[in-house]
Design an enzyme around this catalytic site. Structure first.
Site, PDB file in Angstrom:
ATOM      1  N   LYS A   3       6.983   0.612  -4.507  1.00 41.01           N
ATOM      2  CA  LYS A   3       5.910   1.424  -4.416  1.00 41.01           C
ATOM      3  C   LYS A   3       4.677   1.118  -5.215  1.00 41.01           C
ATOM      4  CE  LYS A   3       7.254   5.457  -1.845  1.00 41.01           C
ATOM      5  NZ  LYS A   3       8.819   5.252  -1.739  1.00 41.01           N
ATOM      6  N   SER A   6      14.812  -2.351  -1.536  1.00 40.42           N
ATOM      7  CA  SER A   6      13.391  -1.582  -1.777  1.00 40.42           C
ATOM      8  C   SER A   6      13.695  -0.841  -3.401  1.00 40.42           C
ATOM      9  CB  SER A   6      13.036  -0.554  -0.512  1.00 40.42           C
ATOM     10  OG  SER A   6      14.032   0.291  -0.639  1.00 40.42           O
ATOM     11  N   GLU A  55      -0.528  12.050  -2.537  1.00 39.58           N
ATOM     12  CA  GLU A  55       0.189  13.322  -2.011  1.00 39.58           C
ATOM     13  C   GLU A  55       1.508  12.765  -2.295  1.00 39.58           C
ATOM     14  OE1 GLU A  55      -0.633  10.785  -0.177  1.00 39.58           O
ATOM     15  OE2 GLU A  55       1.190   9.902   0.560  1.00 39.58           O
TER      16      GLU A  55
END
Ligand SMILES: *Cc1c(COP(=O)(O)O)cnc(C)c1O
Length: 393
Positions: free
Chosen positions: A89, A377, A111
């Site tokens: 991310k 990930s 968010e």
């Protein structure tokens, strides 16, 4: 067939920008500038330097010998779990914070559901000294206390969303409301390849560093840039988009997208959007989403917080519709077993999201000489309590 977004942000019939009129100026400012800004040499220099020195890139492409022996094929793991903050991310939040600065914005909103994107956003705001407000459902705040504490330590203000089901979609609504009210100084950092155009395309381009590295790393190790297969898990779809990006228009590379089936596709407790979803509009984009007969968004379920999303990004809806990618659904139980197996065979504790991708090896057979790249990930530290409860450790 083309798999890149067109001028209006469409991938086939999916994508676009379905937004309230009051949001139009904000989104339009970004749309008109993002490609130009990303192409500036000074932007690329700063982005690449931060990816190297702050995130720790390139992330290794690791040949998983014991896992490969078990499944009699060649498995490489792309180690996004080794990035700063523990997942892919951060590639996107670094890119978007630089975008916000170039657009002259001083206030950042985001968010978050489980808090991973909130932490990645709070991190880059601290790095740049910008104000950070993270909207998070009241229920999620209670469930994800460690990530709330991380965001606070990093200087962010966490604002509870008190409406609706008090989870991710309500936090998103609050963030959009904030953006409408603060169009001049505020930039909205979205956490996946979702939302109105240009977000899906912009986020995919920032995450494309993953496949850019796979190409030269595989060339070094195997003498060729192309793997036979790429496997990645899909929540909104950003880590998968990054791992696929430079191979999208190359049919020789097979793409496998792994969704969370939760307690089972037909159990009513699932997040398998490609099987259960129908065309609809969510967060400003036309895509596949899980909905009731009259179009209300269904509350998704997965043991993995990052895959617990009722839609997929428009790129993935298109990859599904055109059969460019094969979609596989993996249950909680299958993912947890595969996660533990990676610990035992390779000494790597994966995020439960990534464990879903690993579960493909129990469901499909690959040839001994095939080269598989699996995008790992994220790391499992954040999921320790879930592992403890599940395996009664
Ligand atoms: C958030 C997250 C995901 C899911 O998001 P995508 O946008 O689909 O990549 C997957 N893995 C990890 C480790 C995450 O934190």
């Amino acid at each position: 067939m083309n798999y890149k977004a067109d001028q209006k942000g469409y991938y086939g019939v999916f994508g676009g920008a379905y937004i309230p009129e009051m949001l139009y100026p904000n989104v339009e400012e970004l749309r008109q500038n993002y490609l130009k800004i990303m192409a500036e040499p000074s932007f690329q220099k700063e982005f690449q330097e931060l990816l190297k020195d702050y995130v720790g890139r390139p992330s290794p492409l690791y040949f998983a010998k014991r896992l490969s022996e078990k499944y009699t094929t060649k498995i490489y793991l792309k180690r996004e779990d080794l990035n700063h903050t523990g997942a892919h991310k951060i590639n996107n939040t670094i890119g978007q914070i630089l975008m916000a600065k170039r657009l002259g914005k001083s206030r950042i909103i985001a968010e978050t559901g489980a808090g991973q994107h909130g932490v990645a956003t709070a991190t880059v705001c601290a790095l740049m000294g910008l104000e950070c407000i993270v909207y998070m459902g009241e229920i999620d705040i209670a469930r994800q206390a460690p990530n709330v504490a991380r965001m606070k330590m990093l200087g962010a203000t966490v604002v509870p969303a008190l409406s609706g089901s008090r989870t991710l979609k309500d936090a998103t609504n609050e963030a959009i409301r904030d953006w409408i009210n603060n169009p001049v100084d505020t930039y909205y950092i979205i956490g996946s390849v979702v939302g109105p155009h240009p977000y899906p395309d912009m986020v995919a381009r920032f995450q494309a560093i993953i496949s850019e590295e796979i190409k030269w790393q595989l060339k070094e190790k195997e003498g060729r840039e192309n793997p036979d297969v790429i496997i990645a898990c899909v929540g909104g779809g950003s880590n998968a988009a990054g791992a696929y990006y430079h191979y999208l228009n190359n049919d020789e590379v097979q793409l496998i997208a792994v969704e969370a089936a939760g307690l089972g596709i037909d159990s009513g407790e699932s997040a398998a959007t490609s099987v259960l979803g129908k065309e609809g509009i969510i967060h400003g984009s036309k895509t596949l989403l899980m909905q009731t007969e009259d179009g209300q968004i269904t509350e998704p379920y997965s043991i993995s917080a990052g895959l617990d999303y009722p839609g997929v990004g428009p790129l993935h809806a298109h990859l599904h519709a055109t059969k460019r990618a094969e979609f596989v659904s993996v249950t909680d139980a299958e993912a947890m077993k595969a996660g533990l197996e990676l610990c035992e065979l390779e000494g790597i504790i994966p995020a439960i999201e990534s464990a879903h991708a690993l579960a493909v090896f129990e469901k499909q057979t690959f040839k001994p000489n095939e080269v598989i790249v699996l995008n790992l990930s994220g790391r499992g530290d954040k999921d320790l309590n879930t592992y403890i409860d599940y395996f009664k450790l």
